[in-house]
Design a protein around this motif. Structure first.
Motif, PDB file in Angstrom:
ATOM      1  N   ARG A 190       0.764  -1.099  -0.182  1.00  0.00           N
ATOM      2  CA  ARG A 190      -0.022  -0.125  -0.029  1.00  0.00           C
ATOM      3  C   ARG A 190       0.932   1.211   0.067  1.00  0.00           C
ATOM      4  O   ARG A 190       0.661   2.371  -0.682  1.00  0.00           O
ATOM      5  CB  ARG A 190      -0.974  -0.019   1.285  1.00  0.00           C
ATOM      6  N   ALA A 191       2.066   1.121   0.762  1.00  0.00           N
ATOM      7  CA  ALA A 191       2.762   2.441   0.789  1.00  0.00           C
ATOM      8  C   ALA A 191       3.409   2.752  -0.541  1.00  0.00           C
ATOM      9  O   ALA A 191       3.573   3.701  -0.878  1.00  0.00           O
ATOM     10  CB  ALA A 191       4.059   2.124   1.732  1.00  0.00           C
ATOM     11  N   ARG A 192       3.785   1.616  -1.076  1.00  0.00           N
ATOM     12  CA  ARG A 192       4.375   1.372  -2.509  1.00  0.00           C
ATOM     13  C   ARG A 192       3.419   2.160  -3.618  1.00  0.00           C
ATOM     14  O   ARG A 192       3.836   3.018  -4.410  1.00  0.00           O
ATOM     15  CB  ARG A 192       4.807   0.309  -2.860  1.00  0.00           C
ATOM     16  N   ALA A 195       2.998   5.876  -2.922  1.00  0.00           N
ATOM     17  CA  ALA A 195       4.021   6.546  -3.474  1.00  0.00           C
ATOM     18  C   ALA A 195       4.049   6.834  -4.810  1.00  0.00           C
ATOM     19  O   ALA A 195       4.326   8.001  -5.592  1.00  0.00           O
ATOM     20  CB  ALA A 195       5.285   6.040  -3.103  1.00  0.00           C
ATOM     21  N   ALA A 196       3.563   5.631  -5.586  1.00  0.00           N
ATOM     22  CA  ALA A 196       3.565   5.483  -7.021  1.00  0.00           C
ATOM     23  C   ALA A 196       2.361   6.687  -7.657  1.00  0.00           C
ATOM     24  O   ALA A 196       2.496   7.318  -8.457  1.00  0.00           O
ATOM     25  CB  ALA A 196       3.267   4.455  -7.612  1.00  0.00           C
ATOM     26  N   ARG A 201       0.798  11.852  -9.433  1.00  0.00           N
ATOM     27  CA  ARG A 201      -0.053  13.029  -9.230  1.00  0.00           C
ATOM     28  C   ARG A 201       0.833  14.306  -9.547  1.00  0.00           C
ATOM     29  O   ARG A 201       0.517  15.263 -10.129  1.00  0.00           O
ATOM     30  CB  ARG A 201      -0.715  13.182  -8.001  1.00  0.00           C
ATOM     31  N   ILE A 202       1.934  14.227  -8.847  1.00  0.00           N
ATOM     32  CA  ILE A 202       2.999  15.314  -9.002  1.00  0.00           C
ATOM     33  C   ILE A 202       3.459  15.429 -10.241  1.00  0.00           C
ATOM     34  O   ILE A 202       3.647  16.659 -10.989  1.00  0.00           O
ATOM     35  CB  ILE A 202       4.155  15.099  -8.094  1.00  0.00           C
TER      36      ILE A 202
END
Length: 404
Positions: A190-192, A195-196, A201-202
Motif C-alpha cells: 500500500r505504501a508503494r 508513493a507511485a 499526481r505530482i
C-alpha cells in the motif's frame, strides 16, 4: 505450520531456526535415551525381572533401534512409534533386565500428536496402550496387570495430549507470524502504491503547470518579437505578461515540489501553501493569458456557482488549463467556448474551439490522458475528440460528493 484434517503440516520450508537443528537434536536425544536405558539396566534401576538374561548383542541392537527411531521421529513419526512400541515387547520376551524401556514409546506418542494432530495422536496412544498392556501381561502376569494397566494408559494419554497441545501451540504461533507477515506485506504494498500515485499526481501537476506556462509564454514572446520594431509599447506589454506568467508558474512549481521536501525547521511555517494552487475561483488566471495570446474565450456559466470540494475544484481547474494549453499550442483557433454547468450532484465542463487543425492535428502527448486520469480519479469521465461541426471539444463530468 498449519492444521489440515487434524494433521500438523510444517510450511516453513526448512528455513526456520528449529528445522535445521532438528535432525541433530533428535539424534542426540536418541543417543541419550539409549545410553540412559543401558546405564539403568546395568545399575539395576526399576523393578527386578525374574530369570532375566544378561545384556548381550541382542539388547544392544534393541537399544540402537530405539535410538534410530527417535532420531527419525520427526520425518517418520508413524514408523518411529511402531518401532518404539515393538522394542519393549521384544525386550520383555527376551527377557532382558530393566523395565524403563517401556517409557520409550511415550516419546513416539508425543511426536506423532505434535506433528499430525490429535486424531493421529489418539490413534497412536490407543495402539501404544494396547501394546503396553500386552507387554505388561507378558512380563508381570495376570495378577499384577490390574494395578499397572491404568498407569500405562494414563502415561500414553498424557504424552499424546501434551504433544497435541504443543502442536497446536506451534500452529497458532505459525499462523500468527504468517498473518503478521501478510499484514506487513500489505502495508508495504500500500505504501508503494501510494508513493507511485503521489509521483504520478505530482508529475501530472508539473505537466499541466509547466505546459501551460511555456505555451502562453511562447505565444506572448512571439507577439513581442512580431511588434518589437513597430509597436514597442505592445512589446513591453508582452514581456510584462511573460514575466507574470513565469512568476505564477514558478510559484506553482515551488508549491508542488515543496510537497516532496520536508527538511525545513519545524518552528518555521512554510512560505507557500502545502497544496497546489488552483480552483475555478482563479479561472481568470487562465482566461486572461489565453486572451492576451490572441485567443477569444467565451465563458458561459449555467447554474449557481458554489464552493466545490478541493479535489473537484483543482481537477476542474487543471482540466480547463490543459484544454486551453492544447488550444493555444495545437489548434490554431481564434475562438474557444468554455461552458461550466453546475448541477446538484455534478459539474459539467465543455471546452470547444474553432481550430482548423483539430481533426487532423489531435494532440499526441500526455495532456489528454492526464485529464482523463483526473476525471477517473474522482469517479468521473472525460471525452476529447474532434467535433462534427468542426474544431475540437473536451467534455468532462465530475461528480460532486456530499450533495443531492
Amino acid at each position: 505450520m498449519r492444521v489440515e484434517d487434524g494433521r500438523m503440516i510444517d510450511t516453513r520450508g526448512g528455513a526456520g531456526r528449529g528445522v535445521l537443528s532438528a535432525p541433530a537434536a533428535d539424534a542426540g536425544l536418541g543417543i541419550c535415551v539409549a545410553v540412559t536405558l543401558l546405564a539403568a539396566t546395568v545399575a539395576g534401576v526399576g523393578p527386578a525381572v525374574p530369570d532375566a538374561r544378561p545384556l548381550d548383542a541382542g539388547a544392544v541392537v534393541l537399544v540402537v533401534a530405539i535410538a534410530a527411531a527417535i532420531a527419525v521421529r520427526r520425518r517418520h513419526p508413524v514408523v518411529a512409534l511402531a518401532v518404539l512400541d515393538v522394542v519393549p515387547v521384544v525386550w520383555f520376551l527376551a527377557p532382558y533386565p530393566g523395565r524403563l524401556v517401556a517409557l520409550a514409546p511415550l516419546i513416539g506418542c508425543y511426536t506423532l500428536a505434535a506433528l499430525r494432530g490429535w486424531r493421529w495422536g489418539a490413534a497412536g496412544a490407543a495402539g501404544t496402550a494396547l501394546i503396553q498392556i500386552l507387554a505388561i501381561r507378558v512380563v508381570l502376569g495376570d495378577v499384577e496387570t490390574v494395578g499397572v494397566v491404568p498407569d500405562a494408559v494414563l502415561l500414553t494419554a498424557t504424552a499424546s495430549s501434551a504433544g497435541a497441545a504443543v502442536g497446536y501451540h506451534r500452529a497458532v504461533l505459525a499462523a500468527t507470524r504468517a498473518r503478521h507477515a501478510r499484514e506487513t506485506q500489505a502495508r508495504e504494498e500500500r505504501a508503494r502504491r501510494l508513493a507511485a500515485e503521489e509521483r504520478l499526481r505530482i508529475a501530472r501537476e508539473l505537466h499541466d503547470v509547466v505546459g501551460h506556462t511555456l505555451a502562453t509564454a511562447s505565444v506572448q514572446a512571439g507577439v513581442g518579437l512580431h511588434v518589437v520594431d513597430r509597436r514597442p509599447g505592445q512589446a513591453r506589454e508582452a514581456l510584462a505578461a511573460i514575466k507574470t506568467i513565469c512568476d505564477d508558474g514558478l510559484t506553482d512549481v515551488r508549491t508542488i515540489l515543496g510537497i516532496l521536501r520536508d527538511d525545513g525547521p519545524a518552528e518555521e511555517p512554510p512560505a507557500e501553501p502545502r497544496a497546489p494552487r488552483g480552483g475555478l475561483d482563479r479561472l481568470t488566471d487562465l482566461v486572461d493569458p489565453a486572451e492576451a495570446a490572441g485567443l477569444q474565450v467565451e465563458l458561459e456559466v449555467d447554474g449557481e456557482p458554489r464552493p466545490l470540494p478541493a479535489p473537484v475544484d483543482l481537477a476542474a481547474y487543471r482540466i480547463v488549463q490543459e484544454a486551453l494549453t492544447n488550444v493555444i499550442r495545437h489548434a490554431g483557433a481564434r475562438t474557444v467556448r468554455l461552458a461550466l454547468t453546475y448541477e446538484p450532484s455534478r459539474l459539467l465542463i465543455r471546452i470547444r474551439d474553432d481550430g482548423l487543425r483539430s481533426a487532423a492535428g489531435t494532440p499526441c502527448g500526455h495532456g489528454i490522458d492526464g485529464m482523463r486520469e483526473r476525471a477517473r480519479a474522482l469517479s468521473g469521465r472525460l471525452t476529447a475528440a474532434p467535433h462534427p461541426d468542426g474544431g475540437f471539444e473536451v467534455c468532462a463530468e465530475l461528480p460532486v460528493p456530499g450533495t443531492r
